[in-house]
Scaffold this motif. Sequence first.
Motif, PDB file in Angstrom:
ATOM      1  N   MET A   1       2.781   1.384  -4.406  1.00 41.79           N
ATOM      2  CA  MET A   1       2.293   0.286  -3.607  1.00 41.79           C
ATOM      3  C   MET A   1       0.778   0.363  -3.449  1.00 41.79           C
ATOM      4  O   MET A   1       0.146  -0.663  -3.305  1.00 41.79           O
ATOM      5  CB  MET A   1       2.973   0.272  -2.237  1.00 41.79           C
ATOM      6  N   ALA A   2       0.225   1.576  -3.472  1.00 38.47           N
ATOM      7  CA  ALA A   2      -1.221   1.712  -3.312  1.00 38.47           C
ATOM      8  C   ALA A   2      -1.951   1.005  -4.457  1.00 38.47           C
ATOM      9  O   ALA A   2      -2.948   0.311  -4.222  1.00 38.47           O
ATOM     10  CB  ALA A   2      -1.605   3.181  -3.242  1.00 38.47           C
ATOM     11  N   GLU A   3      -1.466   1.167  -5.686  1.00 38.16           N
ATOM     12  CA  GLU A   3      -2.092   0.500  -6.828  1.00 38.16           C
ATOM     13  C   GLU A   3      -1.933  -1.018  -6.716  1.00 38.16           C
ATOM     14  O   GLU A   3      -2.849  -1.771  -7.039  1.00 38.16           O
ATOM     15  CB  GLU A   3      -1.475   0.990  -8.131  1.00 38.16           C
ATOM     16  N   PHE A   4      -0.783  -1.441  -6.274  1.00 38.89           N
ATOM     17  CA  PHE A   4      -0.509  -2.863  -6.103  1.00 38.89           C
ATOM     18  C   PHE A   4      -1.483  -3.456  -5.084  1.00 38.89           C
ATOM     19  O   PHE A   4      -2.079  -4.496  -5.311  1.00 38.89           O
ATOM     20  CB  PHE A   4       0.945  -3.021  -5.640  1.00 38.89           C
ATOM     21  N   ARG A   5      -1.652  -2.768  -3.977  1.00 40.26           N
ATOM     22  CA  ARG A   5      -2.557  -3.236  -2.922  1.00 40.26           C
ATOM     23  C   ARG A   5      -4.007  -3.196  -3.393  1.00 40.26           C
ATOM     24  O   ARG A   5      -4.782  -4.106  -3.104  1.00 40.26           O
ATOM     25  CB  ARG A   5      -2.381  -2.389  -1.664  1.00 40.26           C
ATOM     26  N   ALA A   6      -4.372  -2.152  -4.136  1.00 43.87           N
ATOM     27  CA  ALA A   6      -5.750  -2.018  -4.611  1.00 43.87           C
ATOM     28  C   ALA A   6      -6.129  -3.155  -5.568  1.00 43.87           C
ATOM     29  O   ALA A   6      -7.291  -3.538  -5.651  1.00 43.87           O
ATOM     30  CB  ALA A   6      -5.944  -0.666  -5.287  1.00 43.87           C
ATOM     31  N   ALA A   7      -5.156  -3.695  -6.276  1.00 46.36           N
ATOM     32  CA  ALA A   7      -5.422  -4.775  -7.221  1.00 46.36           C
ATOM     33  C   ALA A   7      -5.704  -6.106  -6.523  1.00 46.36           C
ATOM     34  O   ALA A   7      -6.294  -7.004  -7.117  1.00 46.36           O
ATOM     35  CB  ALA A   7      -4.249  -4.933  -8.181  1.00 46.36           C
ATOM     36  N   ALA A   8      -5.323  -6.214  -5.275  1.00 44.85           N
ATOM     37  CA  ALA A   8      -5.521  -7.469  -4.534  1.00 44.85           C
ATOM     38  C   ALA A   8      -7.004  -7.664  -4.230  1.00 44.85           C
ATOM     39  O   ALA A   8      -7.709  -6.728  -3.853  1.00 44.85           O
ATOM     40  CB  ALA A   8      -4.715  -7.444  -3.244  1.00 44.85           C
ATOM     41  N   GLU A   9      -7.476  -8.887  -4.398  1.00 45.86           N
ATOM     42  CA  GLU A   9      -8.882  -9.201  -4.185  1.00 45.86           C
ATOM     43  C   GLU A   9      -9.206  -9.568  -2.738  1.00 45.86           C
ATOM     44  O   GLU A   9     -10.365  -9.609  -2.357  1.00 45.86           O
ATOM     45  CB  GLU A   9      -9.292 -10.330  -5.118  1.00 45.86           C
ATOM     46  N   SER A  10      -8.179  -9.849  -1.948  1.00 45.83           N
ATOM     47  CA  SER A  10      -8.384 -10.224  -0.546  1.00 45.83           C
ATOM     48  C   SER A  10      -7.065 -10.022   0.198  1.00 45.83           C
ATOM     49  O   SER A  10      -6.021  -9.782  -0.411  1.00 45.83           O
ATOM     50  CB  SER A  10      -8.806 -11.692  -0.432  1.00 45.83           C
ATOM     51  N   LYS A  11      -7.133 -10.162   1.516  1.00 46.58           N
ATOM     52  CA  LYS A  11      -5.909 -10.057   2.318  1.00 46.58           C
ATOM     53  C   LYS A  11      -4.925 -11.167   1.927  1.00 46.58           C
ATOM     54  O   LYS A  11      -3.721 -10.936   1.837  1.00 46.58           O
ATOM     55  CB  LYS A  11      -6.262 -10.133   3.802  1.00 46.58           C
ATOM     56  N   GLN A  12      -5.438 -12.361   1.700  1.00 47.36           N
ATOM     57  CA  GLN A  12      -4.590 -13.484   1.277  1.00 47.36           C
ATOM     58  C   GLN A  12      -3.949 -13.193  -0.075  1.00 47.36           C
ATOM     59  O   GLN A  12      -2.763 -13.431  -0.275  1.00 47.36           O
ATOM     60  CB  GLN A  12      -5.402 -14.777   1.205  1.00 47.36           C
ATOM     61  N   ASP A  13      -4.745 -12.657  -1.008  1.00 49.55           N
ATOM     62  CA  ASP A  13      -4.230 -12.312  -2.328  1.00 49.55           C
ATOM     63  C   ASP A  13      -3.151 -11.240  -2.213  1.00 49.55           C
ATOM     64  O   ASP A  13      -2.116 -11.310  -2.875  1.00 49.55           O
ATOM     65  CB  ASP A  13      -5.368 -11.836  -3.232  1.00 49.55           C
ATOM     66  N   TRP A  14      -3.371 -10.247  -1.348  1.00 46.58           N
ATOM     67  CA  TRP A  14      -2.370  -9.200  -1.124  1.00 46.58           C
ATOM     68  C   TRP A  14      -1.067  -9.818  -0.610  1.00 46.58           C
ATOM     69  O   TRP A  14       0.018  -9.515  -1.099  1.00 46.58           O
ATOM     70  CB  TRP A  14      -2.894  -8.154  -0.144  1.00 46.58           C
ATOM     71  N   GLY A  15      -1.165 -10.710   0.367  1.00 50.40           N
ATOM     72  CA  GLY A  15       0.030 -11.359   0.903  1.00 50.40           C
ATOM     73  C   GLY A  15       0.768 -12.171  -0.153  1.00 50.40           C
ATOM     74  O   GLY A  15       1.995 -12.118  -0.248  1.00 50.40           O
ATOM     75  N   ASP A  16       0.010 -12.910  -0.963  1.00 51.55           N
ATOM     76  CA  ASP A  16       0.620 -13.706  -2.026  1.00 51.55           C
ATOM     77  C   ASP A  16       1.338 -12.809  -3.041  1.00 51.55           C
ATOM     78  O   ASP A  16       2.455 -13.093  -3.456  1.00 51.55           O
ATOM     79  CB  ASP A  16      -0.430 -14.545  -2.750  1.00 51.55           C
ATOM     80  N   ARG A  17       0.679 -11.718  -3.415  1.00 51.02           N
ATOM     81  CA  ARG A  17       1.276 -10.785  -4.375  1.00 51.02           C
ATOM     82  C   ARG A  17       2.550 -10.143  -3.795  1.00 51.02           C
ATOM     83  O   ARG A  17       3.540  -9.969  -4.499  1.00 51.02           O
ATOM     84  CB  ARG A  17       0.290  -9.686  -4.748  1.00 51.02           C
ATOM     85  N   PHE A  18       2.508  -9.797  -2.508  1.00 48.84           N
ATOM     86  CA  PHE A  18       3.674  -9.180  -1.884  1.00 48.84           C
ATOM     87  C   PHE A  18       4.840 -10.171  -1.829  1.00 48.84           C
ATOM     88  O   PHE A  18       5.986  -9.814  -2.104  1.00 48.84           O
ATOM     89  CB  PHE A  18       3.328  -8.649  -0.495  1.00 48.84           C
ATOM     90  N   GLU A  19       4.570 -11.421  -1.506  1.00 43.66           N
ATOM     91  CA  GLU A  19       5.628 -12.434  -1.479  1.00 43.66           C
ATOM     92  C   GLU A  19       6.239 -12.613  -2.863  1.00 43.66           C
ATOM     93  O   GLU A  19       7.464 -12.733  -3.004  1.00 43.66           O
ATOM     94  CB  GLU A  19       5.064 -13.762  -0.964  1.00 43.66           C
ATOM     95  N   GLN A  20       5.412 -12.599  -3.909  1.00 41.02           N
ATOM     96  CA  GLN A  20       5.918 -12.706  -5.274  1.00 41.02           C
ATOM     97  C   GLN A  20       6.753 -11.484  -5.649  1.00 41.02           C
ATOM     98  O   GLN A  20       7.764 -11.612  -6.341  1.00 41.02           O
ATOM     99  CB  GLN A  20       4.763 -12.895  -6.252  1.00 41.02           C
ATOM    100  N   LEU A  21       6.340 -10.315  -5.172  1.00 38.95           N
ATOM    101  CA  LEU A  21       7.118  -9.103  -5.412  1.00 38.95           C
ATOM    102  C   LEU A  21       8.497  -9.207  -4.759  1.00 38.95           C
ATOM    103  O   LEU A  21       9.515  -8.882  -5.364  1.00 38.95           O
ATOM    104  CB  LEU A  21       6.375  -7.877  -4.876  1.00 38.95           C
ATOM    105  N   MET A  22       8.534  -9.692  -3.526  1.00 39.17           N
ATOM    106  CA  MET A  22       9.813  -9.850  -2.832  1.00 39.17           C
ATOM    107  C   MET A  22      10.680 -10.907  -3.511  1.00 39.17           C
ATOM    108  O   MET A  22      11.896 -10.746  -3.622  1.00 39.17           O
ATOM    109  CB  MET A  22       9.591 -10.206  -1.351  1.00 39.17           C
TER     110      MET A  22
END
Length: 86
Positions: A1-22
Amino acid sequence: MAEFRAAAESKQDWGDRFEQLMQAYFRTDPYYQDLFSNLWLWWEYPQRDNSGDIDTDLVTKERISGEFWAIQCKFYRHPRGWPTPL
């Protein structure tokens, strides 16, 4: 998850990526694969009628009953001292 989070460019991008993961999880886990006939990100949901952010991240339709579920995705760390689930 650390690598996944590190790839996010912003908090919004992190949230979008997490929703897509789910969304991917619910689509590929055998239990949920059988339970749901449809699964949309909120912004893709055809019946949202241009509604804004209502704290729903995913919408699903149960295969047998036809009922809809609203899912809110959360990923956070508990503050120190909180009990950790077993």
